[in-house]
Structures are given as C-alpha cells and as structure tokens.
Design an enzyme around this catalytic site. Structure first.
Site, mmCIF file in Angstrom:
data_model
loop_
_atom_site.group_PDB
_atom_site.id
_atom_site.type_symbol
_atom_site.label_atom_id
_atom_site.label_comp_id
_atom_site.label_asym_id
_atom_site.label_seq_id
_atom_site.Cartn_x
_atom_site.Cartn_y
_atom_site.Cartn_z
ATOM 1 N N GLY A 76 39.894 33.620 37.920
ATOM 2 C CA GLY A 76 38.961 33.303 38.995
ATOM 3 C C GLY A 76 39.694 33.269 40.340
ATOM 4 O O GLY A 76 40.647 34.008 40.573
ATOM 5 N N SER A 77 39.278 32.386 41.190
ATOM 6 C CA SER A 77 39.857 32.316 42.532
ATOM 7 C C SER A 77 41.294 31.820 42.549
ATOM 8 O O SER A 77 41.982 31.944 43.557
ATOM 9 C CB SER A 77 38.995 31.441 43.440
ATOM 10 O OG SER A 77 37.784 32.114 43.721
ATOM 11 N N MET A 78 41.769 31.286 41.422
ATOM 12 C CA MET A 78 43.184 30.894 41.376
ATOM 13 C C MET A 78 44.087 32.111 41.560
ATOM 14 O O MET A 78 45.218 31.982 42.023
ATOM 15 C CB MET A 78 43.494 30.206 40.045
ATOM 16 C CG MET A 78 42.893 28.822 39.946
ATOM 17 S SD MET A 78 43.168 28.057 38.345
ATOM 18 C CE MET A 78 44.918 28.197 38.145
ATOM 19 N N LYS A 80 43.908 34.256 43.755
ATOM 20 C CA LYS A 80 44.219 34.400 45.178
ATOM 21 C C LYS A 80 45.497 33.640 45.539
ATOM 22 O O LYS A 80 46.316 34.116 46.314
ATOM 23 C CB LYS A 80 43.051 33.904 46.032
ATOM 24 C CG LYS A 80 41.796 34.744 45.929
ATOM 25 C CD LYS A 80 40.676 34.095 46.731
ATOM 26 C CE LYS A 80 39.378 34.821 46.595
ATOM 27 N NZ LYS A 80 38.757 34.679 45.274
ATOM 28 N N TYR A 181 35.106 34.232 53.576
ATOM 29 C CA TYR A 181 35.675 34.217 52.222
ATOM 30 C C TYR A 181 35.191 35.439 51.459
ATOM 31 O O TYR A 181 34.010 35.727 51.415
ATOM 32 C CB TYR A 181 35.205 32.946 51.524
ATOM 33 C CG TYR A 181 35.870 32.705 50.183
ATOM 34 C CD1 TYR A 181 37.070 32.038 50.115
ATOM 35 C CD2 TYR A 181 35.284 33.139 49.014
ATOM 36 C CE1 TYR A 181 37.681 31.791 48.890
ATOM 37 C CE2 TYR A 181 35.887 32.904 47.782
ATOM 38 C CZ TYR A 181 37.075 32.235 47.733
ATOM 39 O OH TYR A 181 37.679 31.999 46.518
#
Length: 184
Positions: A76-78, A80, A181
């Site tokens: 997921g966004s981790m 990034k 975002y």
C-alpha cells in the site's frame, strides 16, 4: 488467532525486548478479534536490527492458509516511504539529484506532464507536486502487471482506469504548481 511462524532472531534480547514481544503476542490476537482482522504479519526492529517476526491469523480465510512472517502482502502507501528512502540514499551518494528531471533515469518510457512548461523532477514526485491528480488508489484484486509494463501504460493514459477511465484525469496541474497526493 495464534501466532504462526513466530521467529525470534538470534539476537540476545534484553528484558524489555522480551517483555515487548510477549505483550505483542498477547495483544495482537485481541486487537485482531476486535477489528475482524483476518490476518497480519509484522517485524519488530530495535537497536538497529530485527528482533522478532510473526504472522497471525490467516493469509487466505477460504483455504485456511496461515499468515506467516514470510507471507507477502501489498505494501500500500508504505511503499512510498521505502521508495523515498531509497531515492534519498541515492541522492546522498550523488547518484541522483532531487531537481533532476525524472526522465533522465527512465529508459523504457518517459513521463510528460501535458499541462506543464517544465519536466517533472524527482522532488516533484517525492513531494506529490508532479501535477498527477489524486487517484482512487487504482487497486485491483488481480495480480499486477510487471512494474515497468504497468507504469509505461499508466503514464500515457489521459484518465485513471477506475470508473471506466472517465472521471479522474491523470494530470491536473503543472509540475510544481500544487500539492496533490497521488498513488501513481
């Protein structure tokens, strides 16, 4: 939910580390039940190294496949954070520059913001100022295409695929113009 694949590394644990691990083993199943979480895995790092890894619950409920410390999940966004850390390490080593155009490092495809009057930089991508619009995460249940193939196709579209590719435009601002975002 029991702990599958619990693995303590070969590190000598101090009393506080041992207490932390025991507390997590007791607490995590409780929290999972409260939140109807079918499975999770984690690693605990302290003192600059991983001291414990574990999986709880199930990776696949239908098949009753246990979650282990080695079960691979989507980040997921981790992702990034990991990507930004890797880029900044390359910047520190002088391999890349934050204000370099990203296309300097791409060979299979190029990223062009059709609304902008300058190239998209690494800094633009890392700070969500590339001009890419906010998307609905573009999450699919199907296995993803190889990263290079996915990105090559993603950057040439005019709209994000969800909602039939009609609602959210891929680009909504000039590079550097505003924060927005973007998962892409």
């Amino acid at each position: 939910n029991r702990c599958y694949g619990c693995r303590q590394t070969q590190v000598d644990l101090g009393p506080s580390d041992a207490r932390l691990i025991e507390a997590l083993k007791a607490f995590i199943p409780h929290v999972m039940r409260q939140n109807n979480t079918p499975g999770l895995n984690l690693a605990v790092a302290r003192h600059g190294r991983v001291i414990w890894e574990a999986g709880f619950g199930y990776a696949d409920l239908a098949k009753r496949t246990p979650m282990t410390a080695r079960t691979v999940l989507r980040s997921g966004s981790m992702g990034k954070t990991y990507t930004a850390t890797a880029v900044m390490q390359l910047v520190e080593r002088g391999v890349m520059g934050l204000d370099d155009p990203v296309n300097r490092y791409l060979s299979a495809f190029q990223i062009t913001n059709p609304l902008g009057d300058r190239e998209v930089t690494l800094r633009d991508l890392l700070t969500h100022r590339s001009g890419l619009s906010s998307d609905g995460a573009g999450s699919d249940v199907a296995p993803p295409k190889p990263l290079g193939e996915f990105l090559k196709g993603a950057y040439v579209r005019s709209h994000f695929e969800p909602y039939g590719g009609t609602v959210v435009p891929l680009w909504s601002a000039k590079a550097g113009e505003k924060y927005q975002y973007s998962n892409l």
